[in-house]
Design a protein around this motif. Structure first.
Motif, PDB file in Angstrom:
ATOM      1  N   ILE A   1       0.833  -1.203   0.000  1.00  0.00           N
ATOM      2  CA  ILE A   1       0.000   0.000   0.000  1.00  0.00           C
ATOM      3  C   ILE A   1       0.867   1.252   0.000  1.00  0.00           C
ATOM      4  O   ILE A   1       0.649   2.187  -0.775  1.00  0.00           O
TER       5      ILE A   1
ATOM      6  N   GLN B   1      -9.138   4.269  -0.268  1.00  0.00           N
ATOM      7  CA  GLN B   1      -8.991   3.103  -1.133  1.00  0.00           C
ATOM      8  C   GLN B   1     -10.111   3.118  -2.169  1.00  0.00           C
ATOM      9  O   GLN B   1     -11.293   3.039  -1.834  1.00  0.00           O
TER      10      GLN B   1
ATOM     11  N   TYR C   1      -4.487   4.035  -3.689  1.00  0.00           N
ATOM     12  CA  TYR C   1      -4.531   4.463  -2.292  1.00  0.00           C
ATOM     13  C   TYR C   1      -4.233   5.961  -2.269  1.00  0.00           C
ATOM     14  O   TYR C   1      -3.083   6.383  -2.301  1.00  0.00           O
TER      15      TYR C   1
ATOM     16  N   LEU D   1      -5.707   7.324   4.059  1.00  0.00           N
ATOM     17  CA  LEU D   1      -5.746   6.964   2.642  1.00  0.00           C
ATOM     18  C   LEU D   1      -7.159   6.574   2.225  1.00  0.00           C
ATOM     19  O   LEU D   1      -7.899   5.949   2.988  1.00  0.00           O
TER      20      LEU D   1
ATOM     21  N   GLN E   1      -7.143   3.586   6.605  1.00  0.00           N
ATOM     22  CA  GLN E   1      -7.873   3.589   5.344  1.00  0.00           C
ATOM     23  C   GLN E   1      -9.305   4.089   5.511  1.00  0.00           C
ATOM     24  O   GLN E   1      -9.986   3.779   6.492  1.00  0.00           O
TER      25      GLN E   1
ATOM     26  N   ILE F   1       0.887   4.701  -2.945  1.00  0.00           N
ATOM     27  CA  ILE F   1       0.124   5.877  -2.521  1.00  0.00           C
ATOM     28  C   ILE F   1       0.066   6.881  -3.673  1.00  0.00           C
ATOM     29  O   ILE F   1       1.071   7.183  -4.302  1.00  0.00           O
TER      30      ILE F   1
END
Length: 309
Positions: free
Chosen positions: A27, A69, A87, A67, A110, A31
């Motif tokens: 992840i 998703q 992300y 982040l 997330q 980004i």
């Protein structure tokens, strides 16, 4: 052979941790930073960034990055398949920059949104909930929130509906269904004014201020927001109301020229708004004791004196 439960649990735990670490590392390597969202983060001064960098180098990155998703295709990002995930960085842009520069670890959190507009709404509310914003930044984010929420309501009008005669779109959106005896709701400006303890007219001026800032190149906008460039808020409001070109303004002189050209429509900032600014600046200076904050307080007080003359 007797089964050793402790060994099995230890192995499973190790496997799970290893899987989570690999997933987290994957992840972090994927980004995505979107300029449209990054522009909603108040810029740090060079001194503030240096202090953040020192804190992270000394104590580590203690606040997780947030982040979003979402499928890459929903953002118009090229993807090898429809399930490929992006992300998107929502909060922690400066922390991410420091950690990336020094190859430091950081935690992630997330989030889930249905659209980029919903992500922007979240980011605006997140910024307004923080205590370290200047009065200029507060006005900007209040204005952004008003513009976004009003736009959301206008978009939700059903096709074929007409705006009520003599009413603006905001009044129509908040009106009760025809034939029902339902008390009318507060307008967007009134509702936000109640929330932030200001006048509804202040919220609408903030909206013009935000519109004006959005018509500037990001570098110039950031310099105004972080206080590097001092300019009367009414000049930016003037841009928001009267500048209709698609070309972004990148020079302070251009703002001054446009303001002079449209001076016949220029509004005088009411005393109430100036007093609100002075009050916010006084509270800020009492906490920071910074010379720059005192200078901004004095400047605003002098502007208020000119209005009183």
């Amino acid at each position: 052979m007797k089964t050793n439960i402790k060994d099995i649990l230890a192995t499973k735990t190790k496997q799970a941790l290893s899987s989570n670490i690999l997933q987290a590392d994957n992840i972090k390597k994927n980004i995505v930073i979107i300029d449209e969202l990054r522009s909603l983060i108040p810029p740090l001064s060079s001194e503030e960034y240096a202090q953040l960098e020192t804190n992270i180098l000394t104590h580590g990155c203690q606040t997780p990055l947030q982040l979003w998703q979402t499928p890459k295709q929903s953002l118009g990002i090229t993807a090898s398949n429809s399930d490929e995930i992006a992300y998107v960085l929502i909060d922690g842009h400066n922390r991410f920059k420091v950690c990336s520069a020094h190859n430091l670890p950081f935690e992630i959190y997330q989030l889930s949104f249905d659209s980029i507009k919903e992500a922007k709404d979240y980011m605006i509310n997140l910024q307004l909930g923080r205590r370290n914003l200047s009065p200029t930044q507060i006005a900007y984010f209040r204005g952004l929130r008003y513009n976004n929420e009003k736009a959301n309501k206008t978009e939700n009008l059903s096709k074929g509906q007409n705006v009520l005669s003599g009413k603006n779109e905001e009044d129509f959106v908040n009106a009760p269904p025809k034939g029902q005896n339902v008390p009318s709701k507060l307008s967007t400006a009134e509702r936000l004014a109640e929330e932030y303890k200001v006048n509804p007219k202040t919220i609408k001026r903030d909206a013009e201020f935000a519109k004006g800032l959005e018509k500037l190149e990001s570098g110039l906008r950031n310099q105004i927001l972080d206080g590097t460039i001092k300019i009367d808020k009414s000049a930016i409001q003037e841009i928001g109301k009267n500048y209709h070109s698609d070309n972004l303004i990148g020079d302070i002189a251009e703002i001054e020229n446009l303001t002079l050209t449209n001076s016949h429509t220029k509004e005088v900032i009411p005393i109430k708004e100036k007093l609100d600014e002075i009050s916010a600046l006084l509270k800020k200076f009492s906490k920071t004791q910074k010379k720059s904050d005192l200078e901004e307080l004095i400047k605003t007080a002098k502007e208020t004196l000119k209005i009183l003359k």
